[in-house]
Design a protein around this motif. Structure first.
Motif, PDB file in Angstrom:
ATOM      1  N   VAL A  44       0.851  -1.205   0.000  1.00 59.25           N
ATOM      2  CA  VAL A  44       0.000   0.000   0.000  1.00 59.25           C
ATOM      3  C   VAL A  44       0.881   1.248   0.000  1.00 59.25           C
ATOM      4  CG1 VAL A  44      -1.664   1.329   1.372  1.00 59.25           C
ATOM      5  CG2 VAL A  44      -1.983  -1.139   1.071  1.00 59.25           C
ATOM      6  N   GLN A  45       1.931   1.245   0.809  1.00 56.60           N
ATOM      7  CA  GLN A  45       2.854   2.389   0.847  1.00 56.60           C
ATOM      8  C   GLN A  45       3.587   2.549  -0.486  1.00 56.60           C
ATOM      9  OE1 GLN A  45       5.321   1.642   4.270  1.00 56.60           O
ATOM     10  NE2 GLN A  45       3.610   1.898   5.694  1.00 56.60           N
ATOM     11  N   ASP A  46       4.025   1.427  -1.065  1.00 59.61           N
ATOM     12  CA  ASP A  46       4.708   1.489  -2.363  1.00 59.61           C
ATOM     13  C   ASP A  46       3.792   2.049  -3.447  1.00 59.61           C
ATOM     14  OD1 ASP A  46       7.145   0.537  -1.439  1.00 59.61           O
ATOM     15  OD2 ASP A  46       6.758  -1.537  -2.039  1.00 59.61           O
ATOM     16  N   ILE A  58      -4.331   2.698 -10.479  1.00 64.26           N
ATOM     17  CA  ILE A  58      -5.577   2.953  -9.765  1.00 64.26           C
ATOM     18  C   ILE A  58      -5.888   1.762  -8.870  1.00 64.26           C
ATOM     19  CG2 ILE A  58      -6.563   4.494 -11.505  1.00 64.26           C
ATOM     20  CD1 ILE A  58      -8.369   2.098 -12.322  1.00 64.26           C
ATOM     21  N   ALA A  59      -6.575   2.063  -7.790  1.00 66.30           N
ATOM     22  CA  ALA A  59      -7.038   1.015  -6.885  1.00 66.30           C
ATOM     23  C   ALA A  59      -8.509   0.780  -7.186  1.00 66.30           C
ATOM     24  CB  ALA A  59      -6.847   1.452  -5.435  1.00 66.30           C
ATOM     25  N   GLN A  62     -11.307  -4.708  -7.013  1.00 67.88           N
ATOM     26  CA  GLN A  62     -10.712  -6.018  -7.265  1.00 67.88           C
ATOM     27  C   GLN A  62      -9.201  -6.037  -7.077  1.00 67.88           C
ATOM     28  OE1 GLN A  62     -12.567  -4.721 -10.223  1.00 67.88           O
ATOM     29  NE2 GLN A  62     -14.446  -5.362  -9.238  1.00 67.88           N
ATOM     30  N   GLY A  63      -8.593  -4.865  -6.912  1.00 69.28           N
ATOM     31  CA  GLY A  63      -7.148  -4.795  -6.768  1.00 69.28           C
ATOM     32  C   GLY A  63      -6.588  -3.595  -7.509  1.00 69.28           C
ATOM     33  N   TYR A  64      -5.267  -3.605  -7.712  1.00 69.32           N
ATOM     34  CA  TYR A  64      -4.581  -2.501  -8.378  1.00 69.32           C
ATOM     35  C   TYR A  64      -4.459  -2.770  -9.871  1.00 69.32           C
ATOM     36  CZ  TYR A  64      -3.186  -1.221  -3.648  1.00 69.32           C
ATOM     37  OH  TYR A  64      -3.194  -0.875  -2.330  1.00 69.32           O
ATOM     38  N   MET A  65      -4.502  -1.676 -10.638  1.00 73.49           N
ATOM     39  CA  MET A  65      -4.340  -1.780 -12.093  1.00 73.49           C
ATOM     40  C   MET A  65      -3.436  -0.656 -12.587  1.00 73.49           C
ATOM     41  SD  MET A  65      -8.143  -2.608 -13.575  1.00 73.49           S
ATOM     42  CE  MET A  65      -7.526  -2.757 -15.254  1.00 73.49           C
ATOM     43  N   TYR A  66      -2.658  -0.971 -13.592  1.00 73.42           N
ATOM     44  CA  TYR A  66      -1.881   0.032 -14.315  1.00 73.42           C
ATOM     45  C   TYR A  66      -2.735   0.473 -15.492  1.00 73.42           C
ATOM     46  CZ  TYR A  66       1.900   2.263 -16.878  1.00 73.42           C
ATOM     47  OH  TYR A  66       2.674   3.170 -17.535  1.00 73.42           O
ATOM     48  N   LEU A  67      -2.933   1.770 -15.625  1.00 77.12           N
ATOM     49  CA  LEU A  67      -3.751   2.276 -16.726  1.00 77.12           C
ATOM     50  C   LEU A  67      -2.909   2.308 -17.989  1.00 77.12           C
ATOM     51  CD1 LEU A  67      -5.786   5.165 -15.065  1.00 77.12           C
ATOM     52  CD2 LEU A  67      -6.549   2.885 -15.702  1.00 77.12           C
ATOM     53  N   GLN A  68      -3.152   1.355 -18.849  1.00 77.36           N
ATOM     54  CA  GLN A  68      -2.414   1.237 -20.100  1.00 77.36           C
ATOM     55  C   GLN A  68      -2.756   2.395 -21.027  1.00 77.36           C
ATOM     56  OE1 GLN A  68      -0.258  -1.288 -20.505  1.00 77.36           O
ATOM     57  NE2 GLN A  68      -0.920  -2.529 -18.777  1.00 77.36           N
ATOM     58  N   GLN A  69      -1.766   2.951 -21.637  1.00 77.37           N
ATOM     59  CA  GLN A  69      -1.984   3.968 -22.661  1.00 77.37           C
ATOM     60  C   GLN A  69      -2.029   3.230 -23.998  1.00 77.37           C
ATOM     61  OE1 GLN A  69      -2.663   7.073 -21.831  1.00 77.37           O
ATOM     62  NE2 GLN A  69      -2.310   6.556 -19.704  1.00 77.37           N
ATOM     63  N   ASN A  70      -3.208   2.740 -24.341  1.00 76.63           N
ATOM     64  CA  ASN A  70      -3.368   1.921 -25.538  1.00 76.63           C
ATOM     65  C   ASN A  70      -3.729   2.820 -26.714  1.00 76.63           C
ATOM     66  OD1 ASN A  70      -3.900   0.024 -27.455  1.00 76.63           O
ATOM     67  ND2 ASN A  70      -5.241  -1.217 -26.175  1.00 76.63           N
ATOM     68  N   SER A 119     -12.947   4.909  -7.802  1.00 79.69           N
ATOM     69  CA  SER A 119     -12.749   4.028  -8.946  1.00 79.69           C
ATOM     70  C   SER A 119     -13.588   2.767  -8.758  1.00 79.69           C
ATOM     71  CB  SER A 119     -11.277   3.662  -9.057  1.00 79.69           C
ATOM     72  OG  SER A 119     -11.077   2.748 -10.102  1.00 79.69           O
ATOM     73  N   ILE A 120     -14.259   2.352  -9.839  1.00 79.32           N
ATOM     74  CA  ILE A 120     -15.029   1.109  -9.800  1.00 79.32           C
ATOM     75  C   ILE A 120     -14.409   0.088 -10.760  1.00 79.32           C
ATOM     76  CG2 ILE A 120     -17.250   0.011 -10.256  1.00 79.32           C
ATOM     77  CD1 ILE A 120     -18.621   2.518  -9.376  1.00 79.32           C
TER      78      ILE A 120
END
Length: 179
Positions: A44-46, A58-59, A62-70, A119-120
């Motif tokens: 969480v700190q990282d 984003i959190a 369901q967990g953390y995600m990296y927002l891909q720049q697609n 965020s959902i």
């Protein structure tokens, strides 16, 4: 945690970022903690440190995600204003995702705090059900409960047509606030 050696500091944050970039679905803090042989709180700190460096993480429920720049696939988005009871949330979210539309977030205008955004990131019925189960298990209130049911969603899809179909479904169900 396992008997693996702890991964420290910047190396651990690089590993977290790599894992997030490799996956198209959310990764829980527990999974990341297991990979790095540290506690979930360290993760969480990282994540907070990475976000402070403007890394697009984003959190979600369901967990953390990296927002891909697609850049290969064009995405369309629309903000919709809705009103309903907490008990109608499942119906609302399913009406949206059933048209191939992602519900990115929910936000309200709070009289003291201003805009509150959560965020959902749900794109299908399974993710909707997981999100609602987590709300139920934690007994967390819905943001709409702070504003007499009024809230907004950012919707995203790969076509304007899907967004319009979702909007019309919400409107037919009586969830859209008419201007």
């Amino acid at each position: 945690m396992t008997d693996k050696k702890k991964i420290l500091g910047e190396n651990r944050r690089e590993l977290i970022l790599q894992l997030l970039k490799e996956r198209n679905e959310p990764i829980t803090g527990g999974e990341l903690a297991d990979e790095a042989s540290v506690s979930r709180q360290v993760i969480v700190q990282d994540i907070s440190l990475l976000k402070a460096k403007k890394v697009p993480i984003i959190a979600t429920s369901q967990g953390y995600m990296y927002l891909q720049q697609n850049h290969q696939k064009q995405r369309f988005s629309q903000i919709v204003a809705c009103k309903h009871t907490p008990e109608q949330t499942r119906e609302e979210l399913r009406l949206i995702v059933d048209h191939g539309v992602t519900v990115k977030d929910v936000f309200i205008e709070h009289p003291v705090y201003g805009d509150l955004v959560a965020s959902i990131m749900v794109s299908n019925r399974n993710e909707v059900d997981q999100f609602l189960k987590k709300v139920e298990e934690t007994n967390a209130p819905y943001l709409l409960q702070l504003t007499d049911g009024i809230h907004l969603h950012t919707l995203e899809a790969d076509s304007e047509e899907k967004l319009q179909l979702a909007y019309h479904s919400l409107d037919r169900a009586g969830f859209i606030i008419q201007s």
